[in-house]
Design an enzyme around this catalytic site. Sequence first.
Site, PDB file in Angstrom:
ATOM      1  CD  GLU A  84      32.264 -53.989  15.519  1.00 15.46           C
ATOM      2  OE1 GLU A  84      31.906 -52.953  16.092  1.00 15.46           O
ATOM      3  OE2 GLU A  84      31.978 -55.128  15.940  1.00 15.46           O
ATOM      4  CD  GLU A 112      29.180 -59.991  26.558  1.00 13.80           C
ATOM      5  OE1 GLU A 112      30.159 -59.986  25.778  1.00 13.80           O
ATOM      6  OE2 GLU A 112      29.059 -60.804  27.476  1.00 13.80           O
TER       7      GLU A 112
HETATM    8  P1  NAD Z   1      24.881 -49.335  19.504  1.00 14.22           P
HETATM    9  O1  NAD Z   1      25.930 -49.250  20.541  1.00 14.22           O
HETATM   10  O2  NAD Z   1      24.677 -48.166  18.624  1.00 14.22           O
HETATM   11  O3  NAD Z   1      23.454 -49.610  20.169  1.00 14.22           O
HETATM   12  C1  NAD Z   1      23.245 -50.684  21.044  1.00 14.22           C
HETATM   13  C2  NAD Z   1      22.089 -50.353  21.964  1.00 14.22           C
HETATM   14  O4  NAD Z   1      22.471 -49.251  22.784  1.00 14.22           O
HETATM   15  C3  NAD Z   1      20.808 -49.936  21.247  1.00 14.22           C
HETATM   16  O5  NAD Z   1      19.700 -50.465  21.933  1.00 14.22           O
HETATM   17  C4  NAD Z   1      20.838 -48.415  21.373  1.00 14.22           C
HETATM   18  O6  NAD Z   1      19.568 -47.834  21.336  1.00 14.22           O
HETATM   19  C5  NAD Z   1      21.474 -48.249  22.737  1.00 14.22           C
HETATM   20  N1  NAD Z   1      22.083 -46.928  22.969  1.00 14.22           N
HETATM   21  C6  NAD Z   1      22.462 -45.998  22.059  1.00 14.22           C
HETATM   22  N2  NAD Z   1      22.938 -44.902  22.693  1.00 14.22           N
HETATM   23  C7  NAD Z   1      22.881 -45.145  24.023  1.00 14.22           C
HETATM   24  C8  NAD Z   1      23.268 -44.414  25.185  1.00 14.22           C
HETATM   25  N3  NAD Z   1      23.796 -43.209  25.117  1.00 14.22           N
HETATM   26  N4  NAD Z   1      23.103 -45.004  26.393  1.00 14.22           N
HETATM   27  C9  NAD Z   1      22.605 -46.259  26.490  1.00 14.22           C
HETATM   28  N5  NAD Z   1      22.202 -46.982  25.419  1.00 14.22           N
HETATM   29  C10 NAD Z   1      22.354 -46.447  24.193  1.00 14.22           C
HETATM   30  O7  NAD Z   1      25.189 -50.666  18.706  1.00 14.22           O
HETATM   31  P2  NAD Z   1      24.408 -51.245  17.465  1.00 14.22           P
HETATM   32  O8  NAD Z   1      24.781 -50.418  16.294  1.00 14.22           O
HETATM   33  O9  NAD Z   1      22.982 -51.422  17.801  1.00 14.22           O
HETATM   34  O10 NAD Z   1      25.058 -52.713  17.360  1.00 14.22           O
HETATM   35  C11 NAD Z   1      26.244 -52.966  16.746  1.00 14.22           C
HETATM   36  C12 NAD Z   1      27.391 -53.040  17.741  1.00 14.22           C
HETATM   37  O11 NAD Z   1      27.080 -53.991  18.757  1.00 14.22           O
HETATM   38  C13 NAD Z   1      28.667 -53.533  17.119  1.00 14.22           C
HETATM   39  O12 NAD Z   1      29.740 -52.773  17.591  1.00 14.22           O
HETATM   40  C14 NAD Z   1      28.777 -54.968  17.607  1.00 14.22           C
HETATM   41  O13 NAD Z   1      30.074 -55.495  17.626  1.00 14.22           O
HETATM   42  C15 NAD Z   1      28.189 -54.870  18.957  1.00 14.22           C
HETATM   43  N6  NAD Z   1      27.711 -56.171  19.413  1.00 14.22           N
HETATM   44  C16 NAD Z   1      28.408 -56.811  20.398  1.00 14.22           C
HETATM   45  C17 NAD Z   1      28.005 -58.074  20.820  1.00 14.22           C
HETATM   46  C18 NAD Z   1      28.740 -58.814  21.915  1.00 14.22           C
HETATM   47  O14 NAD Z   1      28.165 -59.753  22.457  1.00 14.22           O
HETATM   48  N7  NAD Z   1      29.952 -58.458  22.242  1.00 14.22           N
HETATM   49  C19 NAD Z   1      26.902 -58.664  20.245  1.00 14.22           C
HETATM   50  C20 NAD Z   1      26.214 -57.989  19.244  1.00 14.22           C
HETATM   51  C21 NAD Z   1      26.628 -56.729  18.849  1.00 14.22           C
END
Ligand code: NAD
Length: 506
Positions: free
Chosen positions: A406, A268
């Site tokens: 975004e 997601e």
């Molecule tokens: P992010 O991708 O930076 O982090 C999300 C999660 O992934 C965190 O728990 C982080 O620690 C983890 N992560 C970071 N590096 C990783 C790696 N190499 N391998 C595995 N996991 C890793 O996102 P964010 O900044 O926390 O959240 C914002 C983003 O999330 C935005 O792009 C938003 O659109 C998206 N989002 C999508 C949905 C959906 O349902 N489509 C919902 C909420 C947020």
Amino acid sequence: MPNLYTDLEIPQLEISLKQPLGLFINNEFCPSSDGKTIETVNPATGEPITSFQAANEEDVDKAVKAARAAFDNVWSKTSSEQRGIYLSNLLKLIEEEEDTLAALETLDSGKPFHSNAKQDLAQIMELTRYYAGAVDKFNMGETIPLSFDKFAYTLKVPFGVVAQIVPWNYPLAMACRKLQGALAAGNTVIIKPAENTSLSLLYFATLIKKAGFPPGVVNVVPGYGSVVGKALGTHMDIDKISFTGSTKVGGSVLEASGQSNLKDITLECGGKSPALVFEDADLDKAIKWVANGIFFNSGQICTANSRVYVQSSIYDKFVEKFKETSKKEWDFGGKFDPFDKDCVVGPVISSTQYDRIKGFIELGKKEEKLSMFQTSEFPVDGAKGYFIPPTIFTDVPETSKLLRDEIFGPVVVVSKFENYNDALKLANDTYYGLASAVFTRDIKKAHMFARDIKAGTVWINQTNQEEAKVPFGGFKMSGIGRESGDTGVDNYLQIKSVHVDLSLDK
Ligand code: NAD
């Protein structure tokens, strides 16, 4: 031995609680194997709240072993009815601790308590109720007659050990959407909260234990994405991974699956969702929804309608009223305490996000020289934390970085269109495909848009209304797979086909 609990006080609500700080494995809180910790900060003040244990690869392995043993020895043999009982117990505990959980969200993520964090809790209770009631109704297979002597049947079986990774914008709501779905389907889980919002899920783990879930069924491993997230993605004994977060990191999780054991995957990811306002729309209603769709949760919503396209005949009127409504309904009003009952716009999550969003605002203002409106002065006077006022850019060209990337903050771009085809082309001109909204009184136009838009969700005359019963997920670079509803549980089940030959008895 490091501190595995701390006392937290939330004087605004007269709440005191015992906050767990350890990793949650086998129903116990424990320290990380290398003793490393992460400090978590209150975004409304910029001040530290506490520090919790940060897991590493060794801890992830320990959690996977616990989840595997729980699946093989207990959970795979637990009836769906019994799983429903555990989920019902959990619901009751969430209801009892609703305010405490919402308060932790506010403290750690800055969500306004009354207008926002409590809504997250309402959603969590709704989805827990849904899965508790539906748990024994998902897993029916089919019987397929083949010939006089032969038939086949299918079994829907859980994957086994599932890893889940969640972001910081809906810390507990996002976790529960994944967790309850996977548990209802009969999997055991290792879940990783985001590094800046881990408190609510750690507290929630205490409810998991109280609800009676056997040890190892749910394990919580807080830590850095580059360490814990990566270890989950590459682990050879995890059967499925479900990730919510940015498209970039989602891509690396997909890659990790490919480079390890081809674990099944749900992603997601990000969005840049369009809202179209046609000249025949109820203008006041459309404006209310559009403002809510971008300024709620300080715009930190994956489905936020961050691109608004308005028919040229009503464009000027829309822009004028949109600014008026935003100023009236989405202003700080001098309230920088998210626990205040009148606070509707909280801070963004961190100084990193603050700087990033500020960078976009400056780019739009100074380099792209776009026309901009903000509900209050920026930088904001009198606030200690990461507050950014709702910001509206108008007449934004398709080439603008603000329209293409975004931003994930309270920043919206508004542009005009001439007719349906024009509007549709603009709306679809993005790599993302998470959500969309259309405002019109013309039922034909609304459903044509639902047919033609390349997005996983379409809202007609509303925005951002998510329901536990309705599947959710993205087209294009917004994701793979679906969560919520029956389809969401199906995502946590795999099909086994059984072929039967009766002729052997002849
Ligand atoms: P992010 O991708 O930076 O982090 C999300 C999660 O992934 C965190 O728990 C982080 O620690 C983890 N992560 C970071 N590096 C990783 C790696 N190499 N391998 C595995 N996991 C890793 O996102 P964010 O900044 O926390 O959240 C914002 C983003 O999330 C935005 O792009 C938003 O659109 C998206 N989002 C999508 C949905 C959906 O349902 N489509 C919902 C909420 C947020």
